[in-house]
Motif scaffolding. Structure first.
Motif, PDB file in Angstrom:
ATOM      1  N   LYS A   1      61.962  57.647  49.045  1.00 38.78           N
ATOM      2  CA  LYS A   1      61.077  58.679  48.478  1.00 38.78           C
ATOM      3  C   LYS A   1      59.662  58.131  48.324  1.00 38.78           C
ATOM      4  N   ASP A   2      59.541  56.873  47.902  1.00 38.11           N
ATOM      5  CA  ASP A   2      58.220  56.248  47.788  1.00 38.11           C
ATOM      6  C   ASP A   2      57.544  56.158  49.153  1.00 38.11           C
ATOM      7  N   LEU A   3      58.321  55.799  50.168  1.00 34.67           N
ATOM      8  CA  LEU A   3      57.785  55.712  51.526  1.00 34.67           C
ATOM      9  C   LEU A   3      57.346  57.095  52.018  1.00 34.67           C
ATOM     10  N   GLU A   4      58.136  58.111  51.706  1.00 32.22           N
ATOM     11  CA  GLU A   4      57.776  59.478  52.087  1.00 32.22           C
ATOM     12  C   GLU A   4      56.463  59.888  51.433  1.00 32.22           C
ATOM     13  N   ARG A   5      56.328  59.589  50.158  1.00 34.26           N
ATOM     14  CA  ARG A   5      55.110  59.930  49.414  1.00 34.26           C
ATOM     15  C   ARG A   5      53.896  59.194  49.972  1.00 34.26           C
ATOM     16  N   LYS A   6      54.060  57.928  50.322  1.00 30.94           N
ATOM     17  CA  LYS A   6      52.949  57.116  50.830  1.00 30.94           C
ATOM     18  C   LYS A   6      52.514  57.549  52.231  1.00 30.94           C
ATOM     19  N   THR A   7      53.431  58.073  53.037  1.00 29.82           N
ATOM     20  CA  THR A   7      53.081  58.464  54.406  1.00 29.82           C
ATOM     21  C   THR A   7      52.675  59.927  54.513  1.00 29.82           C
ATOM     22  N   LYS A   8      52.702  60.660  53.428  1.00 29.98           N
ATOM     23  CA  LYS A   8      52.314  62.068  53.444  1.00 29.98           C
ATOM     24  C   LYS A   8      50.834  62.173  53.822  1.00 29.98           C
ATOM     25  N   ASN A   9      50.511  63.105  54.704  1.00 33.27           N
ATOM     26  CA  ASN A   9      49.141  63.360  55.184  1.00 33.27           C
ATOM     27  C   ASN A   9      48.560  62.184  55.963  1.00 33.27           C
TER      28      ASN A   9
ATOM     29  N   ILE B   1      51.264  58.984  60.803  1.00 34.28           N
ATOM     30  CA  ILE B   1      52.720  58.865  60.932  1.00 34.28           C
ATOM     31  C   ILE B   1      53.315  59.179  59.568  1.00 34.28           C
ATOM     32  N   SER B   2      54.166  60.170  59.553  1.00 35.61           N
ATOM     33  CA  SER B   2      54.768  60.553  58.270  1.00 35.61           C
ATOM     34  C   SER B   2      56.265  60.282  58.293  1.00 35.61           C
ATOM     35  N   PHE B   3      56.817  60.245  57.128  1.00 36.55           N
ATOM     36  CA  PHE B   3      58.224  59.919  56.935  1.00 36.55           C
ATOM     37  C   PHE B   3      58.795  60.988  56.025  1.00 36.55           C
ATOM     38  N   LYS B   4      59.914  61.592  56.414  1.00 39.05           N
ATOM     39  CA  LYS B   4      60.520  62.659  55.620  1.00 39.05           C
ATOM     40  C   LYS B   4      61.968  62.297  55.307  1.00 39.05           C
ATOM     41  N   VAL B   5      62.333  62.389  54.045  1.00 38.86           N
ATOM     42  CA  VAL B   5      63.690  62.098  53.609  1.00 38.86           C
ATOM     43  C   VAL B   5      64.451  63.408  53.514  1.00 38.86           C
ATOM     44  N   LYS B   6      65.583  63.483  54.223  1.00 42.74           N
ATOM     45  CA  LYS B   6      66.444  64.661  54.169  1.00 42.74           C
ATOM     46  C   LYS B   6      67.833  64.222  53.726  1.00 42.74           C
TER      47      LYS B   6
END
Length: 150
Positions: A80-88, A91-96
């Motif tokens: 979740k931290d990685l997803e938040r840091k890569t937002k906008n 390269i983005s990361f999305k946790v599903k």
């Protein structure tokens, strides 16, 4: 979290359930005897053998589930931290997905069909199966064979 403490409840008489790692038989000893630093080894009243651990399968399963849930929570938080840091970012990361948490069922003091045996050799008692009492049981504290009916 440095360690996880799992509470194993005692029955109404103050005995905790144990399982022999050698023969798989169940028996109970008093909580204070189990926690006593003067008791170096525990012997199975049924087979007379000592072992490394007399913890029941229920307690082991609970410990595994707690550990797996703890690790899963840490990994989920990191993702979740990685997803938040890569937002906008480029390269983005999305946790599903959902968390597959294991059940952490409480431990109950089961097996009530055990009878109290007093061991004169160590002046302590334990709860064992009635058939073991009739055929002779080993003292859980010193391993000496004891016959209730002499």
């Amino acid at each position: 979290m440095d360690y996880i403490e799992i509470s194993v409840p005692a029955d109404n008489d103050g005995y905790v359930l144990l399982q022999c790692p050698n023969c798989g038989d169940y028996f109970k000893i008093r909580t204070e005897d189990y926690e006593d630093d003067g008791v170096f080894s525990i012997f199975c009243p049924s087979c007379g053998l000592s072992g490394d651990s007399f913890i029941t399968e229920d307690v082991i399963e609970l410990a595994r589930n707690i550990a797996e849930n703890y690790v899963s929570d840490i990994i989920s938080k990191q993702l979740k931290d990685l997803e938040r840091k890569t937002k906008n970012s480029m390269i983005s990361f999305k946790v599903k997905g959902t968390s597959n948490r294991k059940n952490e069922n409480p431990i109950y003091s089961t097996i009530d069909s055990l009878n109290i045996v007093n061991f004169p050799c160590c002046k302590k008692s334990a709860k064992v199966k009635p058939i073991i009492i009739m055929s002779g049981s080993y003292c859980p504290f010193c391993g000496v064979k004891h016959y209730e009916y002499e």
